[in-house]
Design a protein around this motif. Structure first.
Motif, PDB file in Angstrom:
ATOM      1  N   THR A  98       0.816  -0.989  -0.076  1.00 45.32           N
ATOM      2  CA  THR A  98      -0.015   0.049   0.025  1.00 45.32           C
ATOM      3  C   THR A  98       0.840   1.176  -0.014  1.00 45.32           C
ATOM      4  OG1 THR A  98      -2.096   1.020   1.237  1.00 45.32           O
ATOM      5  CG2 THR A  98      -0.311  -0.123   2.294  1.00 45.32           C
ATOM      6  N   GLY A  99       0.217   2.515  -0.036  1.00 44.85           N
ATOM      7  CA  GLY A  99       0.926   3.642  -0.186  1.00 44.85           C
ATOM      8  C   GLY A  99       0.431   4.578   0.961  1.00 44.85           C
ATOM      9  N   ASP A 100       0.954   5.908   0.854  1.00 42.19           N
ATOM     10  CA  ASP A 100       0.717   6.636   1.880  1.00 42.19           C
ATOM     11  C   ASP A 100      -0.754   7.175   1.559  1.00 42.19           C
ATOM     12  OD1 ASP A 100       2.715   7.549  -0.088  1.00 42.19           O
ATOM     13  OD2 ASP A 100       2.487   9.530   0.428  1.00 42.19           O
ATOM     14  N   GLY A 101      -1.324   7.515   0.381  1.00 44.74           N
ATOM     15  CA  GLY A 101      -2.747   7.915   0.312  1.00 44.74           C
ATOM     16  C   GLY A 101      -3.292   6.629   0.417  1.00 44.74           C
ATOM     17  N   ALA A 103      -3.092   3.935   2.311  1.00 40.53           N
ATOM     18  CA  ALA A 103      -3.364   3.254   3.575  1.00 40.53           C
ATOM     19  C   ALA A 103      -3.789   4.221   4.663  1.00 40.53           C
ATOM     20  CB  ALA A 103      -2.156   2.838   3.893  1.00 40.53           C
ATOM     21  N   LEU A 104      -3.262   5.653   4.471  1.00 40.96           N
ATOM     22  CA  LEU A 104      -3.411   6.666   5.545  1.00 40.96           C
ATOM     23  C   LEU A 104      -4.518   7.618   5.198  1.00 40.96           C
ATOM     24  CD1 LEU A 104       0.305   6.965   6.437  1.00 40.96           C
ATOM     25  CD2 LEU A 104      -1.342   5.462   7.368  1.00 40.96           C
ATOM     26  N   SER A 105      -4.982   7.961   3.907  1.00 37.39           N
ATOM     27  CA  SER A 105      -5.997   8.717   3.640  1.00 37.39           C
ATOM     28  C   SER A 105      -7.205   7.951   3.387  1.00 37.39           C
ATOM     29  CB  SER A 105      -5.359   9.329   2.520  1.00 37.39           C
ATOM     30  OG  SER A 105      -6.376  10.770   2.326  1.00 37.39           O
ATOM     31  N   ILE A 106      -7.437   7.662   2.084  1.00 35.64           N
ATOM     32  CA  ILE A 106      -8.766   6.819   1.908  1.00 35.64           C
ATOM     33  C   ILE A 106      -8.900   5.497   2.880  1.00 35.64           C
ATOM     34  CG2 ILE A 106      -8.056   5.693  -0.114  1.00 35.64           C
ATOM     35  CD1 ILE A 106     -10.609   6.384  -1.463  1.00 35.64           C
ATOM     36  N   GLY A 107      -7.841   4.704   2.871  1.00 34.23           N
ATOM     37  CA  GLY A 107      -7.787   3.541   3.694  1.00 34.23           C
ATOM     38  C   GLY A 107      -7.637   3.669   5.284  1.00 34.23           C
ATOM     39  N   GLY A 108      -7.501   4.782   5.803  1.00 35.39           N
ATOM     40  CA  GLY A 108      -7.259   5.183   7.372  1.00 35.39           C
ATOM     41  C   GLY A 108      -7.992   4.372   8.065  1.00 35.39           C
ATOM     42  N   ASN A 109      -9.177   4.135   8.102  1.00 34.40           N
ATOM     43  CA  ASN A 109     -10.108   3.287   8.853  1.00 34.40           C
ATOM     44  C   ASN A 109      -9.749   2.103   8.840  1.00 34.40           C
ATOM     45  OD1 ASN A 109     -11.998   3.505  10.724  1.00 34.40           O
ATOM     46  ND2 ASN A 109     -13.690   2.759   9.457  1.00 34.40           N
ATOM     47  N   GLY A 136       1.012  13.798  -8.625  1.00 35.34           N
ATOM     48  CA  GLY A 136       1.701  14.889  -7.968  1.00 35.34           C
ATOM     49  C   GLY A 136       0.906  15.854  -6.951  1.00 35.34           C
ATOM     50  N   GLN A 137      -0.082  15.315  -6.226  1.00 35.14           N
ATOM     51  CA  GLN A 137      -0.760  16.195  -5.374  1.00 35.14           C
ATOM     52  C   GLN A 137      -0.064  15.813  -4.064  1.00 35.14           C
ATOM     53  OE1 GLN A 137      -2.317  14.121  -7.128  1.00 35.14           O
ATOM     54  NE2 GLN A 137      -3.448  15.392  -8.692  1.00 35.14           N
ATOM     55  N   TYR A 138      -0.027  16.658  -2.828  1.00 36.35           N
ATOM     56  CA  TYR A 138       0.203  16.341  -1.313  1.00 36.35           C
ATOM     57  C   TYR A 138      -0.495  15.149  -0.964  1.00 36.35           C
ATOM     58  CZ  TYR A 138      -3.541  19.419  -0.147  1.00 36.35           C
ATOM     59  OH  TYR A 138      -4.702  19.900   0.161  1.00 36.35           O
ATOM     60  N   SER A 139       0.250  14.478  -0.111  1.00 36.50           N
ATOM     61  CA  SER A 139      -0.415  13.288   0.485  1.00 36.50           C
ATOM     62  C   SER A 139      -0.350  13.681   2.149  1.00 36.50           C
ATOM     63  CB  SER A 139       0.496  11.823   0.373  1.00 36.50           C
ATOM     64  OG  SER A 139       1.519  11.723   1.307  1.00 36.50           O
ATOM     65  N   PRO A 140      -1.020  12.632   2.861  1.00 39.00           N
ATOM     66  CA  PRO A 140      -1.242  12.727   4.402  1.00 39.00           C
ATOM     67  C   PRO A 140       0.315  12.666   4.956  1.00 39.00           C
ATOM     68  CG  PRO A 140      -2.277  10.762   3.612  1.00 39.00           C
ATOM     69  CD  PRO A 140      -1.901  11.359   2.447  1.00 39.00           C
TER      70      PRO A 140
END
Ligand code: SF4
Lengths: 336, 614
Positions: A98-101, A103-109, A136-140
């Motif tokens: 997984t990636g930072d977006g 796992a931690l953004s859309i998949g944070g829960n 290239g947008q900023y991530s969590p």
């Protein structure tokens, strides 16, 4: 991990699929893929028992390149899919890429809950601190002030600290490694495999297209000055033995080994949650070196094992289910 | 005073009271006794959505309606003939639906000033004579009665008063000439660890019965003989329990492990509860962190070779819709149960509705056809869940099972089937690489069903990758080829269409041609059936078809529709099946749509039908 069976030795080529790899040239993902393909054969596990599950993002293409069972799913949902796979067949070695977006953004829960349950999964989070696939947008995990197409005046989002979040979610294995640190990466993959329970590994991964150099201090010529390799039971030294870390109350300080001996230093203990919490907060610290290695590792019964135990206990107590008996239970009556 | 006994064909009773008055329990006991006596019956529990509305308030009223009969019946009854009102709020809420001349049984002790004002009564209806004008009213001091009955017991007064619902039940048992033993036995088992409570309840029950027997106000009791039902062994069953049993039956029949991933939601949670109690069958239930994890964990379990199930209600389906697309494009078998409730948004969580049909049909991005089956009665939920599982496994596809709040909580006598008599279940598991292939082709299809082979992790030599990106048919590699995408789109639709090839001939209730066809689906089936029978009795040329499969439609449906001058489609929504029927068959079907969160009233449907026939 369960079910380690003697099998004909496998090699890297057994784990390479026939699909051509489609990451940008120079992407850190290549190194992670290569180490995974090279090291998995040494785990002594049958190839068909490995399953790679991913969500969406650059890193999530990973399963296509592994010649194992794989599932490239939808954004953020790799962890519950992996949980379902593991619960359905606990004999499998299930890996989540997984990636930072993802796992931690859309998949944070899902991230916090999978770790909380101690589901026996290996989670590899490729953290490049940027959204690569969407260009290239900023991530969590992007730093405050990051200028991207979506934040032309600089990002105003404070970043997450993945190991701290993992610890807060009750993970039983928390580690960090870096794409360019090949042998370190290999050793962490093995530790993750060996750990029974939810294993979380953050991998610093360079996105050379949208966030090049995010980890330059840890991979460049002076990397040893900026990184500390944690080893269980060993004093915390870095910078080729010239510097060490002491704890002043709860506050870690960097000391020169000209002034202190190894005995004076903080000793790493993987099983100490308080220490792990302190270490996790060194992330991107202005003074302290970036910690890599196994930050925390303890044994705890896994969710999947407890599911099986409850089933065995029910069978023992009630006997194996008899469906026709169940159908005919409760108040019944006969119509002649 | 001598008492007379009258024999009736059927009766409709509604128990209503405060949430704390135990009305669901009371209704449940009356139901079980009616079932054991061999009546046909149908029930409609009506819970408040509030967790605990203030005692005595209108929002806190809980009700339970039962129709029981010596004939075959199909609904819990349009409106009650007898209303038990345990407090003023219950009377206020339910009186408007009581038939004129009906019977009211009241607990006068609850008609305090405070309760009257909470219920919004300006004057006490027991005193102003307004009730007696139109109804037979039996005012009973139930608190006093149960206190008296429990005299000498070492129980706090509050606990004693809690048994007043059993007193009311006892009165009803006397009125309808029912035995007390089934309820007494039940109380003994239920309160085995609290014998004092069991005793108080039994005393209250008997006191109610004896009150009916001795009080001079009751002059008539009624007898409702057992119904003539097909021979066999019966039990009473509600829709959610039947659904869970149906899913378990499929797992047992297919000899597969059953996995359920879900998130608690009204009114579907009882399916999770039932399945999680069946651990001795090896059932794995996973209460996930949210609806999305509920369905995606099930998709993971399907990938790993389990019979995978998720259940929810409309809002949950909305959250699951992206994952539904994933199950569809990866062509994994998955049963998705929607126990429909009133919408939109949170809507009416405890009430029934049929308004998620178009969501099931179209509520996803892309061309994403998913087969849809709908259960017609509480007991039919068993067979529909079994059939849905069978089709999912045979065709390698997600399948929607639509039930609703009425079916889920309502109950009826159910002739117990046997596992042996259920249709065989075919699966697509593959264990070895076919000789002609060098590597495994995950999208090599079965020529008849178009189902793909199911190689599960752990099987050597069949390692492969699936995912949400479009795949090349056969080999299964990611493919952006325009022609392949077109072809795959058509294949996914054709797979659904082919299910129609195995559907049995559509059952027509009545003549196969005539003036009017009532075309129903799902939980409206019972009301449509009652209306049809009424119309036929009145000499009208009316037939009924209830649709079980809505996607695909049965192949003979188009022809059936042309045999009738008019087609009437009753639905508890604003017209959803009717849109599908009009689009598919280009006929001028008419709708009957009432969206009150309750089953349709057969009598009003009869009027609508007569109006249409002209
Ligand atoms: S965009 Fe960045 S992360 Fe994605 S493949 Fe290219 S270099 Fe790698």
């Amino acid at each position: 991990m369960t079910n380690t069976i003697e099998v004909a030795p496998l090699g890297k080529k057994d784990f390479v699929s026939d699909q051509s790899v489609r990451w940008c040239p120079g992407c850190g993902d290549y190194a992670i893929l290569a180490q995974t393909q090279k090291n998995m054969p040494t785990f002594g596990r049958k190839k068909e028992d490995f399953v790679f599950i991913s969500g969406i993002g650059c890193s999530s293409r990973f399963p296509y390149y592994m010649n194992t069972y794989g599932f490239h799913s939808i954004h953020g949902r790799a962890l519950p899919i992996a949980s379902g796979v593991k619960l359905a067949n606990p004999d499998l070695s299930v890996w989540v890429v997984t990636g930072d977006g993802d796992a931690l953004s859309i998949g944070g829960n899902h991230f916090i809950h999978a770790l909380r349950r101690n589901m026996d999964l290996n989670v590899l989070l490729f953290n490049n601190r940027i959204y690569g696939l969407t260009k290239g947008q900023y991530s969590p995990t992007s730093e405050v002030g990051k200028v991207t197409k979506a934040s032309p005046f600089g990002s105003i989002d404070y970043p997450l600290n993945p190991p701290a979040l993992a610890l807060g979610s009750q993970a039983t294995f928390v580690a960090r490694t870096i794409d360019r640190w090949q042998s370190h990466l290999a050793s962490i993959l093995k530790r993750s495999y060996q750990h029974s329970g939810s294993s979380f590994t953050e991998i610093y991964q360079n996105c050379n297209i949208f966030n090049d150099g995010a980890y330059a201090p840890y991979t460049g010529a002076d990397k040893l000055d900026n990184v500390i390799e944690l080893e269980h039971g060993k004093p915390m030294v870095f910078a080729k033995g010239s510097k060490g870390i002491r704890l002043d109350g709860f506050t870690p300080t960097v000391v020169s080994m000209d002034d202190y001996s190894l005995d004076d230093l903080l000793v790493h203990d993987e099983s100490n949650l308080d220490l792990a919490n302190i270490i996790s907060n060194w992330t991107s610290h202005p003074i302290l070196p970036e910690p890599i290695g196994v930050i925390y590792c303890v044994d705890k019964p896994t969710y999947n094992k407890k599911v099986d135990e409850q089933i065995s206990a029910a069978v023992e107590k009630l006997g194996p289910g008899d469906f026709n008996k169940l159908l005919n239970s409760g108040d019944t009556w006969i119509v002649e | 005073m001598p008492k007379t006994t009258k024999t009736l064909d059927l009766a409709v009773i509604r128990f209503a009271g405060d949430s704390g008055d135990g009305m669901q329990l009371t209704g449940g006991r009356f139901t079980d006794t009616a079932a054991v006596l061999g009546n046909d019956l149908s029930t409609l529990p009506d819970y408040p959505a509030e967790i605990r509305a203030p005692a005595g308030s209108l929002a806190g009223v809980s009700a339970f309606q039962i129709q029981f009969s010596s004939k075959e019946i199909h609904t819990p009854g349009d409106v009650p003939g007898v209303l038990v009102a345990m407090n003023p709020a219950a009377l206020k809420v339910h009186l408007p639906e009581l038939i004129l001349g009906g019977t009211i049984i009241l607990n006068t002790d609850a008609f305090s000033k405070k309760n009257l004002s909470l219920a919004g009564f300006e004057s006490n209806p027991l005193e102003d004579g307004s009730l007696e004008e139109n109804y037979k009213v039996f005012s009973i001091e139930m608190n006093k009665m149960v206190t008296h009955a429990c005299e000498g017991m070492d129980l706090p007064a509050k606990m004693v008063l809690r048994s007043r619902n059993l007193f009311a039940l006892g009165v009803l048992y006397w009125m309808y000439d029912r035995p007390l033993e089934p309820t007494e036995n039940w109380l003994e088992t239920k309160f085995a660890k609290k014998p004092a409570i069991a005793e108080a309840n039994k005393r209250a029950l008997n006191a109610g019965y004896n009150y009916g027997d001795t009080a001079e106000i009751f002059t008539t009791r009624y007898k409702i003989e057992k119904a003539i039902l097909p021979p066999g062994k019966y039990r009473n069953i509600n829709g959610n329990y039947a659904t869970a049993l149906g899913v378990l039956a499929a797992g047992e029949k297919a000899k597969m492990n059953l996995f359920y991933g879900g998130y608690p939601i009204t009114p579907a949670s009882d399916i999770l509860h039932a399945l999680s109690s069946w651990k001795q069958f090896g059932v794995k239930t996973f209460q996930a962190e949210d609806e999305i994890a509920g369905i995606t964990s099930a998709i993971g379990a399907a990938f790993a070779g389990n019979l995978a199930v998720t259940a929810t209600s409309g809002p949950g389906v909305a959250l699951k819709s992206e994952a539904l697309g994933l199950a569809l494009i990866t062509e994994l078998p998955l049963l998705v149960i929607n126990v429909q409730r009133g919408g939109p948004s949170t809507g009416l969580p405890t009430k029934t509705e049929q308004s998620d049909l178009l969501q099931a049909m179209y509520g996803r991005n892309g061309e994403a056809p998913i087969p849809i089956i709908a259960a017609a009665t509480p007991g039919d939920c068993f067979f529909a869940a079994y059939e849905a599982s069978r089709i999912a496994l045979k065709y390698m596809t997600p399948v929607f099972l639509l039930t609703d709040g009425y079916l889920a909580n309502g109950s009826e006598p159910w002739k117990i089937p046997s596992l042996e008599a259920l249709a065989e279940i075919e699966t697509n598991f593959i264990k070895v690489l076919p000789k002609e292939d060098e590597i495994y082709h995950p999208y090599n299809r079965d020529a008849k069903t178009l189902g793909r082979p199911w190689a599960i992790p752990g099987v050597p030599g069949l390692e492969h990758r699936i995912g949400g990106l479009e795949k090349k048919d056969g080999i299964g590699n990611v493919s952006y080829d325009p022609d392949n995408h077109h072809e795959m789109t058509m294949i996914r639709q054709e797979k659904v269409n082919r299910i129609a090839n195995e559907l049995p001939a559509t059952e027509i209730i009545g003549e196969d041609k005539g003036d009017l066809l009532i075309l129903s689906w799902g939980g409206a089936c019972g009301s449509a059936r009652s209306a049809t029978e009424q119309l036929q009795e009145d000499g009208f040329s009316v037939s009924q078809v209830n649709l079980r499969w809505i996607n695909p439609f049965p192949k003979d449906l188009g022809n059936i529709l042309t045999q009738f001058k008019k087609v009437l489609i009753p639905e508890i929504n604003n017209g959803q099946l009717i849109k599908l029927i009009r689009a598919e068959y280009l006929i001028d079907a008419q709708g009957y749509n009432v969206v009150r969160g309750k089953p349709l009233r057969a009598s009003l449907l009869v009027e609508k039908a007569k109006e249409l026939i002209g």
